[in-house]
Design a protein around this motif. Structure first.
Motif, PDB file in Angstrom:
ATOM      1  N   GLY A  31      26.832 -48.629 -38.915  1.00 45.20           N
ATOM      2  CA  GLY A  31      25.711 -49.549 -38.715  1.00 45.20           C
ATOM      3  C   GLY A  31      25.834 -50.874 -39.436  1.00 45.20           C
ATOM      4  O   GLY A  31      24.845 -51.607 -39.566  1.00 45.20           O
ATOM      5  N   MET A  32      27.056 -51.209 -39.870  1.00 44.25           N
ATOM      6  CA  MET A  32      27.221 -52.494 -40.554  1.00 44.25           C
ATOM      7  C   MET A  32      27.306 -53.641 -39.562  1.00 44.25           C
ATOM      8  O   MET A  32      27.740 -53.474 -38.431  1.00 44.25           O
ATOM      9  CB  MET A  32      28.486 -52.476 -41.435  1.00 44.25           C
ATOM     10  N   ARG A  33      26.912 -54.825 -40.008  1.00 44.85           N
ATOM     11  CA  ARG A  33      27.078 -56.070 -39.242  1.00 44.85           C
ATOM     12  C   ARG A  33      28.347 -56.728 -39.768  1.00 44.85           C
ATOM     13  O   ARG A  33      28.514 -56.884 -40.981  1.00 44.85           O
ATOM     14  CB  ARG A  33      25.876 -56.989 -39.434  1.00 44.85           C
ATOM     15  N   LEU A  34      29.241 -57.119 -38.833  1.00 43.90           N
ATOM     16  CA  LEU A  34      30.588 -57.482 -39.265  1.00 43.90           C
ATOM     17  C   LEU A  34      31.046 -58.839 -38.754  1.00 43.90           C
ATOM     18  O   LEU A  34      30.686 -59.250 -37.647  1.00 43.90           O
ATOM     19  CB  LEU A  34      31.581 -56.430 -38.758  1.00 43.90           C
ATOM     20  N   ALA A  81      27.267 -68.016 -42.211  1.00 51.38           N
ATOM     21  CA  ALA A  81      26.367 -68.494 -41.153  1.00 51.38           C
ATOM     22  C   ALA A  81      25.916 -67.338 -40.248  1.00 51.38           C
ATOM     23  O   ALA A  81      24.757 -67.267 -39.844  1.00 51.38           O
ATOM     24  CB  ALA A  81      27.067 -69.577 -40.328  1.00 51.38           C
ATOM     25  N   LYS A  82      26.826 -66.439 -39.930  1.00 52.53           N
ATOM     26  CA  LYS A  82      26.493 -65.344 -38.991  1.00 52.53           C
ATOM     27  C   LYS A  82      25.748 -64.205 -39.687  1.00 52.53           C
ATOM     28  O   LYS A  82      24.860 -63.590 -39.111  1.00 52.53           O
ATOM     29  CB  LYS A  82      27.780 -64.741 -38.386  1.00 52.53           C
ATOM     30  N   LEU A  83      26.157 -63.891 -40.925  1.00 57.01           N
ATOM     31  CA  LEU A  83      25.666 -62.662 -41.564  1.00 57.01           C
ATOM     32  C   LEU A  83      24.620 -62.919 -42.653  1.00 57.01           C
ATOM     33  O   LEU A  83      23.891 -62.003 -43.022  1.00 57.01           O
ATOM     34  CB  LEU A  83      26.833 -61.883 -42.193  1.00 57.01           C
ATOM     35  N   GLY A  84      24.598 -64.127 -43.193  1.00 55.82           N
ATOM     36  CA  GLY A  84      23.622 -64.446 -44.238  1.00 55.82           C
ATOM     37  C   GLY A  84      24.096 -64.080 -45.627  1.00 55.82           C
ATOM     38  O   GLY A  84      23.851 -64.804 -46.582  1.00 55.82           O
ATOM     39  N   THR A 133      25.506 -63.484 -56.939  1.00 57.36           N
ATOM     40  CA  THR A 133      24.122 -63.935 -56.711  1.00 57.36           C
ATOM     41  C   THR A 133      23.301 -62.852 -56.022  1.00 57.36           C
ATOM     42  O   THR A 133      22.117 -62.675 -56.301  1.00 57.36           O
ATOM     43  CB  THR A 133      24.131 -65.211 -55.820  1.00 57.36           C
ATOM     44  N   ALA A 134      23.973 -62.094 -55.130  1.00 57.66           N
ATOM     45  CA  ALA A 134      23.250 -61.064 -54.367  1.00 57.66           C
ATOM     46  C   ALA A 134      23.053 -59.775 -55.172  1.00 57.66           C
ATOM     47  O   ALA A 134      22.416 -58.846 -54.705  1.00 57.66           O
ATOM     48  CB  ALA A 134      24.014 -60.768 -53.078  1.00 57.66           C
ATOM     49  N   GLY A 135      23.649 -59.703 -56.367  1.00 58.88           N
ATOM     50  CA  GLY A 135      23.460 -58.505 -57.196  1.00 58.88           C
ATOM     51  C   GLY A 135      24.546 -57.463 -57.047  1.00 58.88           C
ATOM     52  O   GLY A 135      24.439 -56.362 -57.572  1.00 58.88           O
TER      53      GLY A 135
END
Ligand SMILES: NC(=O)c1ccc[n+]([C@@H]2O[C@H](COP(=O)([O-])OP(=O)(O)OC[C@H]3O[C@@H](n4cnc5c(N)ncnc54)[C@H](OP(=O)(O)O)[C@@H]3O)[C@@H](O)[C@H]2O)c1
Length: 262
Positions: A31-34, A81-84, A133-135
């Protein structure tokens, strides 16, 4: 087992075939976005379409040559840009050619290492601050057994993989306090296009058939066979998972027991 990867994001380099394609399949199934990267856009688009059709996965192809800083910049810019955000980086694109001290010219060393040493380091450098930054995050480097078992006719490959094993361990030290876990997978002989090319060349050089050359290679492997890309991908998915939260700086073989070190 729920790996906790649903909705997580990742970059996979060299995802248009072989080990990278299989890793893309395993992470998409979770279920990952790649974002998938390679140079050949047609093959890459076909893999992305297959993941969408097979798993309902969001998979974005990005065409880039990762042997240059420019290619790395393009990939990371497009991926953000695509994944954030980037939760997982799989450094896999590599194409080091064989050759010994006297037969391999400088230009080939530079080209080969530009992708499989500098490409890995540059991508890690680019995603590290984002993960910080995202932890946290995960970086998985696909290395290779020649790093631990030098071969005179694969000098650049052995040297690059040894360097990347060392770098993986050091980046694990640097990333650990920021919850960025850095590990490497060291595949043995895996049946991909790259392996096929190597066996064809070995057969030609030794006057054997490809089947004979492969059988000779496999005679010392405890399982007497090469691995499948999916057998590497299964470990990559585990290393990306929440279950692997205490594995860091490790170099893990997937080789049927081929590598002779404790
Ligand atoms: N197969 C094995 O037995 C084995 C064993 C140990 C380690 N490994 C390592 O595992 C990794 C994958 O191997 P594989 O057997 O799956 O190789 P492969 O079948 O040759 O696939 C290589 C992938 O990398 C991409 N690539 C090559 N050059 C690139 C560049 N300059 N920029 C961006 N992408 C590039 C290729 O696509 P494009 O050509 O379209 O760019 C392709 O998607 C490599 O790092 C290899 O050294 C493999």
């Amino acid at each position: 087992m729920d790996f906790g990867l649903k909705g997580k994001t990742g970059i996979i380099t060299g995802a248009s075939q072989g080990i990278g394609e299989a890793i893309a399949g395993a992470l998409a199934a979770e279920g990952m976005r790649l974002v998938l990267c390679a140079r050949n856009g047609e093959r890459l688009a076909a893999v992305a379409a297959g993941l969408a059709a097979g798993h309902g996965a969001e998979a974005f192809p990005v065409i880039a040559d990762l042997s240059s800083q420019q290619g790395v910049d393009t990939l990371v810019r497009e991926a953000v840009a695509k994944l954030g955000r980037i939760d997982v980086l799989v450094n896999n694109a590599g194409a080091i050619r064989g050759g010994s001290l006297l037969s391999k010219p400088d230009a080939e060393w530079h080209e080969d290492w530009a992708l499989k040493v500098f490409g890995y380091v540059r991508l890690a450098r680019a995603v590290f601050p984002l993960m910080q930054t995202a932890g946290g995050g995960r970086i998985i480097n696909i290395v290779g057994q020649a790093g631990r078992q030098p071969k005179a006719d694969y000098l650049a490959g052995g040297g690059a993989n040894a360097a990347l094993m060392n770098i993986t361990k050091a980046l694990g030290d640097e990333g650990g306090p920021h919850n960025i876990l850095v590990n490497a997978i060291s595949p043995g002989p895996i049946r991909t296009q790259r392996w096929q090319t190597l066996m064809t060349r070995t057969a030609q050089q030794s006057g054997k058939t490809v089947a004979e050359a492969e059988a000779q290679w496999m005679a010392s492997n405890p399982l007497r066979r090469g691995g499948n890309p999916e057998e590497v991908a299964a470990l990559a998915a585990f290393l990306a998972s929440r279950q692997a939260s205490y594995i860091n700086g490790a170099i893990i073989p997937v080789d049927g027991g081929d590598q002779r070190c404790i």
